[in-house]
Write a protein that holds these residues in place. Structure first.
Motif, short mmCIF file in Angstrom:
data_model
loop_
_atom_site.label_atom_id
_atom_site.label_comp_id
_atom_site.label_asym_id
_atom_site.label_seq_id
_atom_site.Cartn_x
_atom_site.Cartn_y
_atom_site.Cartn_z
N ARG A 206 0.84 -1.20 0.00
CA ARG A 206 0.00 0.00 0.00
C ARG A 206 0.87 1.26 0.00
N GLU A 222 -5.95 5.81 -2.56
CA GLU A 222 -7.37 5.48 -2.54
C GLU A 222 -7.95 5.50 -3.94
N LYS A 223 -7.50 6.48 -4.75
CA LYS A 223 -8.00 6.57 -6.11
C LYS A 223 -7.33 5.53 -7.01
N ARG A 225 -6.08 2.55 -6.06
CA ARG A 225 -6.09 1.16 -5.62
C ARG A 225 -6.94 0.26 -6.52
N GLN A 226 -7.99 0.83 -7.13
CA GLN A 226 -8.79 0.03 -8.05
C GLN A 226 -7.96 -0.37 -9.26
N ILE A 227 -7.17 0.57 -9.75
CA ILE A 227 -6.28 0.27 -10.88
C ILE A 227 -5.31 -0.82 -10.48
N HIS A 229 -5.61 -3.04 -8.13
CA HIS A 229 -6.33 -4.31 -7.93
C HIS A 229 -6.53 -5.03 -9.25
N HIS A 230 -6.99 -4.31 -10.27
CA HIS A 230 -7.21 -4.93 -11.58
C HIS A 230 -5.90 -5.34 -12.24
N ARG A 233 -4.63 -8.62 -10.78
CA ARG A 233 -5.33 -9.77 -11.38
C ARG A 233 -4.84 -10.02 -12.80
N GLU A 267 -11.40 -2.13 -17.95
CA GLU A 267 -11.70 -1.43 -16.70
C GLU A 267 -10.50 -0.58 -16.26
N VAL A 268 -9.28 -1.13 -16.40
CA VAL A 268 -8.08 -0.37 -16.04
C VAL A 268 -7.97 0.89 -16.89
N LEU A 271 -10.46 3.61 -15.89
CA LEU A 271 -10.03 4.35 -14.70
C LEU A 271 -8.89 5.31 -15.02
#
Length: 517
Positions: A206, A222-223, A225-227, A229-230, A233, A267-268, A271
């Motif tokens: 993190r 925070e903004k 972390r979604q990127i 995360h994807h 994967r 999705e990446v 974002l």
């Protein structure tokens, strides 16, 4: 089963590709290379039709990584590169194996590696078609996968973001982010109670993300972390696909695996476009006079140039994905493995803590402190030697090349097993598998290219100085705030998922350092 799959794949190949391309790619070129290398006495395991030695590699790695290792055992070459260990015993340290139809020469001779990675290799070698194809949904055609003049241009654009005054200006962000992590760790240790047990890897991951997002993309973790995360994967799926046969046209075959990859990629990029459009909008409406000082700002400025070599938005996103991955994942792993090594070697931990106290005098490290943290640099180097984030360094020869006494034909990939070189007893001595930072008191190893955590030559890691500054700042502040010991629950199980990571994390007991202690 594997042969049936190969025959089906070949049938699809015949349907989709012209016969001349198939003949050259799958028969003539491999045969030419095999004969050329055999004449020089370089052979290897017999490849299977279309599959090459992929099934053998997959089976060996699966067996080798089935269990855990002793916590103090750093001899991980046989676990992660069992095919290298087996084939080098049978065929010598120079051997050819086959990744599908692509021949790969294992090269461990450090003099030849130095020559191959030198300046003349910028245009004569690079990433192979298979490598670029395999990572196109993950990091696309960012700097890591670019070749030739395109690579030179991309390197020229991104390099200023990671060195000189730009790097110094980022140190404040690095310290600010690390202070917040120290507070989070202190709270986590208090919640854990008397034993202060914390899985340090997730906190360092993190932190590395927060640092790269703030310094290079002007956004918070925070903004971002979604990127991340994807991308994590996507990294896993890319690593899985690298163990299987890939042929042209296979993308047209529908499957859940490919649908997930495509969905994650989209999705990446969605974002990323939100961040990009926000930055561009700020300039257009006059809220900001520039796109920013970090990497994203440099890339967006490049898109406004009229030259044909300027960046497209797709290339900007590919570059962002590359540095989200390289600047986040590899830094987090360097920090995590170093903490594991210090947690299992308390004497070295205390020496490092004493140096930090002497140099920094209880304050966060300043720019002029970093060169004085010599012992900490040695520890970081030893961590990179034992656990390099990238265990392999692959390149393809685009033209016939002479390396010492070896003739390398066009189309042959050079496979440099960094992990094996870093653990070679002929280079590092009988204690090659032992944690001993003192070996880096003399700097001759790195100068002789025995030490390759950031590659070497013109294509070395552009973010090397950035990564080392970040590692010193984070580790210095961690040592100043905590003592840490490895947990009894720690399972030593290094695995390779494009990068070298601890399979089950690194749980440690944290004890706050007080003025009296």
């Amino acid at each position: 089963m594997a042969m049936a799959a190969a025959i089906s794949a070949f049938a699809l190949l015949l349907f989709l590709w012209p016969a001349s391309v198939i003949f050259f790619s799958y028969f003539l070129t491999p045969r030419r290379i095999r004969i050329t290398m055999a004449k020089q006495g370089v052979t290897g395991p017999k490849p299977r039709f279309l599959l090459g030695n992929l099934p053998d590699v997959a089976a060996l790695v699966s067996t080798a990584t089935a269990g855990d290792m002793d916590a103090g055992d750093h001899n991980i070459v046989g676990r992660l590169l069992p095919h290298y260990v087996l084939w080098s015993k049978i065929y010598g340290k120079r051997f050819v194996f086959w990744y599908g139809s692509e021949p790969r020469l294992c090269l461990t001779d450090t003099d030849l590696i130095k020559e191959f990675l030198s300046a003349k290799g910028v245009h004569l070698s690079g990433k192979s078609w298979l490598q670029r194809q395999g990572t196109k949904h993950f990091i696309g055609q960012g700097l890591l996968m670019a070749n030739g003049d395109q690579w030179l241009h991309q390197r020229h654009v991104v390099a200023p973001a990671f060195m000189g005054e730009k790097l110094k200006s980022h140190m404040g962000y690095m310290i600010e982010c690390t202070k917040k992590t120290m507070e989070t760790l202190r709270t986590a240790a208090e919640i854990a109670g008397k034993n202060g047990l914390v899985e340090i890897g997730e906190h360092l991951t993190r932190l590395a993300g927060d640092i790269i997002f703030r310094t290079e993309f002007d956004t918070s973790y925070e903004k971002g972390r979604q990127i991340f995360h994807h991308l994590t994967r996507l990294q896993s799926l890319t690593a899985q696909s690298s163990r299987h046969l890939w042929i042209p046209g296979s993308r047209f075959i529908p499957s859940k695996f490919r649908r997930e990859i495509k969905s994650l990629k989209e999705e990446v990029e969605k974002l990323l476009m939100e961040i990009i459009e926000s930055r561009r909008e700020g300039v257009e409406i006059g809220r900001s006079s520039s796109y920013g000082k970090g990497l994203l700002g440099l890339l967006l400025a490049e898109t406004t140039k009229k030259e044909t070599s300027s960046y497209s938005l797709q290339k900007v996103m590919d570059e962002c994905k590359t540095f989200f991955f390289a600047g986040h994942e590899t830094s987090a792993l360097l920090l995590t493995w170093t903490v594991m090594l210090l947690a299992t070697n308390p004497a070295w931990q205390e020496k490092a803590r004493a140096e930090v106290a002497s140099v920094c005098s209880g304050e966060p490290p300043a720019a002029d402190h970093l060169p004085k943290l010599n012992l900490l640099q040695m520890i970081i180097n030893e961590s990179l030697r034992l656990y390099p984030p990238a265990t392999l360094l692959p390149r393809m020869a685009f033209e016939d090349t002479k390396l010492g006494d070896l003739f390398v034909p066009r189309g042959l990939s050079i496979w440099i097993p960094v992990l094996a070189i870093h653990h070679d007893e002929e280079i590092w001595g009988e204690d090659a598998h032992r944690f001993n930072p003192a070996r880096f008191a003399a700097r001759s190893f790195a100068a002789n290219r025995h030490f390759l955590p950031f590659a070497a030559g013109p294509r070395n890691c552009v973010g090397q100085a950035y990564a080392m500054a970040e590692a010193k700042i984070v580790l210095a502040m961690l040592l100043a705030n905590f003592r840490f010991a490895i947990s009894e629950s720690y399972r030593h199980a290094p695995v390779n998922v494009l990068t070298l990571r601890p399979k089950y994390g690194v749980p440690v007991h944290l004890t706050p350092v007080t003025a009296s202690s």
